[in-house]
Design a protein around this motif. Structure first.
Motif, PDB file in Angstrom:
ATOM      1  N   LEU A  27      38.858  60.073 -28.850  1.00 49.96           N
ATOM      2  CA  LEU A  27      37.621  60.438 -28.170  1.00 49.96           C
ATOM      3  C   LEU A  27      36.428  60.247 -29.097  1.00 49.96           C
ATOM      4  CD1 LEU A  27      38.834  63.621 -26.269  1.00 49.96           C
ATOM      5  CD2 LEU A  27      37.961  61.535 -25.223  1.00 49.96           C
ATOM      6  N   TYR A  89      33.674  57.993 -18.875  1.00 51.38           N
ATOM      7  CA  TYR A  89      33.730  58.847 -20.066  1.00 51.38           C
ATOM      8  C   TYR A  89      32.641  59.920 -20.003  1.00 51.38           C
ATOM      9  CZ  TYR A  89      33.104  60.349 -24.888  1.00 51.38           C
ATOM     10  OH  TYR A  89      32.949  61.103 -26.022  1.00 51.38           O
TER      11      TYR A  89
ATOM     12  N   TYR B  11      36.029  67.871 -29.524  1.00 46.03           N
ATOM     13  CA  TYR B  11      36.999  66.826 -29.191  1.00 46.03           C
ATOM     14  C   TYR B  11      38.390  67.399 -28.969  1.00 46.03           C
ATOM     15  CZ  TYR B  11      33.365  63.443 -30.308  1.00 46.03           C
ATOM     16  OH  TYR B  11      32.207  62.722 -30.320  1.00 46.03           O
TER      17      TYR B  11
END
Lengths: 218, 218
Positions: A27, A89, B11
């Motif tokens: 990510l 995203y 994240y």
DNA sequence: CAATTATTCAATATATCTATTGAATAATTG
DNA sequence: CAATTATTCAATAGATATATTGAATAATTG
């Protein structure tokens, strides 16, 4: 193909794609690449990853068609495969930040630490663009600015900010932005500038979100 | 909280959420629940899962705030936690079906098998609504129809279709729909009805996509 | 209250994912 | 062409995910 086979094939494929982005390191790589292409080394410098590990994660993203690459000299430059993926995203980020209590809390704590609550959102920004009393400040590294930036923005990378204070007037309102909600550069800019007595707020989102919004409304 | 700590926390949290939906069985459950709430048993009947396994997957979704539940008598009914999640899920599906070559291929093969290419999309449907010569046919189980359906649709569940042919005229154009792109009920309906000589096409998407589109445009 | 039904829990073996290490490849530079 | 640099590959140990099994709860029914 029978109904069950079809379903299994679809859900397996879907799960495989989602798995490829369900990893913190990947990510972060995606977030980086949403600023434009980066070499493996470039990615390593901005993260805590070793070279081999970063390369491995990039292979996973490549095999799942999230990123593409080109070679130039001895370097390999990676980038996101499409704006459609970027848009997906960002939908994920937006959902996470607004709907997952745990993440919302972390985010707000971060903003409080940096005295940068009271952020401007993209809609508000639109009404401010063109206003002579507003300075839109891009604090990302200059390569990223050159790759693309919000119309009307001025580029002063975070690490040069203190030596360029002379460009600012304390009468103007400064809106600082960087890569998106997770990016901390704008928060730092708000912190140092407001300590110096400037009127400064950060943009809620960043360049990629602005770009997607432009694409969607055209 | 320092920049790196903050990023790691964000994240990690994001990856955790994504992981919870990166599994074929859980995706199928989500798809089911996008039709409205279902008991554990209801989910088991429509999938290949054992009861214990389905329950386990539901716990994962619950712990990640994807689904919520209510108890009634000895039953536990699960449902998606919000329309925001549904909207995100559908963005994922749309991306996957259009941008991942492998899945697009599987999808098209399925449609060809069922002679239901030439599908109608939601925009086209809008122009057809109210047209007397068009019959909009919902072939999902009737509970799902009652929970919500496209305005103007008529409910004839797939398993009752053959015994209700008398309701149809061969002059009208029939548009069949069910749960969404992965749902095979509408494909079957197109197959059997076109074999009987009816003019029939399927809707590209399904009820959940229509509902989200309504919400977004209001 | 015994039997039944719906669901969850706990333990476990297998499969998959991840970071680390060190070596291999491939392009560039001196 | 030897040395350097950027990247990938391969092997591996430890962590995590998954389906299966059987038992535990908890509500309902007779």
């Amino acid at each position: 193909m029978k109904g069950r086979e079809f379903k299994d094939a679809m859900y397996d494929g879907l799960a495989k794609m989602l798995k490829s982005i369900s990893n913190p390191a990947r990510l972060e790589i995606i977030e980086m690449l949403s600023q434009g292409e980066k070499s493996v080394e470039g990615i390593v410098q901005a993260t805590n990853l070793t070279i081999a590990n970063a390369s491995q994660h990039l292979q996973v993203l490549k095999n799942n068609n999230i990123v593409k690459f080109r070679k130039e000299k001895q370097y390999v430059y990676y980038s996101l495969v499409s704006d459609d993926f970027l848009s997906l995203y960002q939908h994920v980020i937006k959902y996470a930040v607004h709907e997952i209590a745990e993440l919302e809390k972390i985010m707000n704590r971060q903003r409080e630490d940096n005295k940068s609550l009271n952020a401007v959102n993209l809609d508000e920004l639109e009404t401010m663009i063109g206003d002579e009393n507003v300075l839109l400040l891009d604090v990302r590294p200059s390569v990223e600015f050159e790759f693309g930036h919000i119309t009307g923005a001025v580029s002063i990378p975070m690490n040069e900010l203190m030596t360029h204070l002379k460009y600012f007037s304390k009468d103007k309102e400064i809106i600082a932005y960087c890569r998106g909600p997770f990016c901390v550069l704008a928060d730092e800019a708000v912190k140092v500038l407001s300590e110096k007595g400037y009127k400064v707020r950060r943009l809620d989102e960043g360049y990629p979100e602005w770009k997607i919004k432009q694409l969607e409304s055209s």
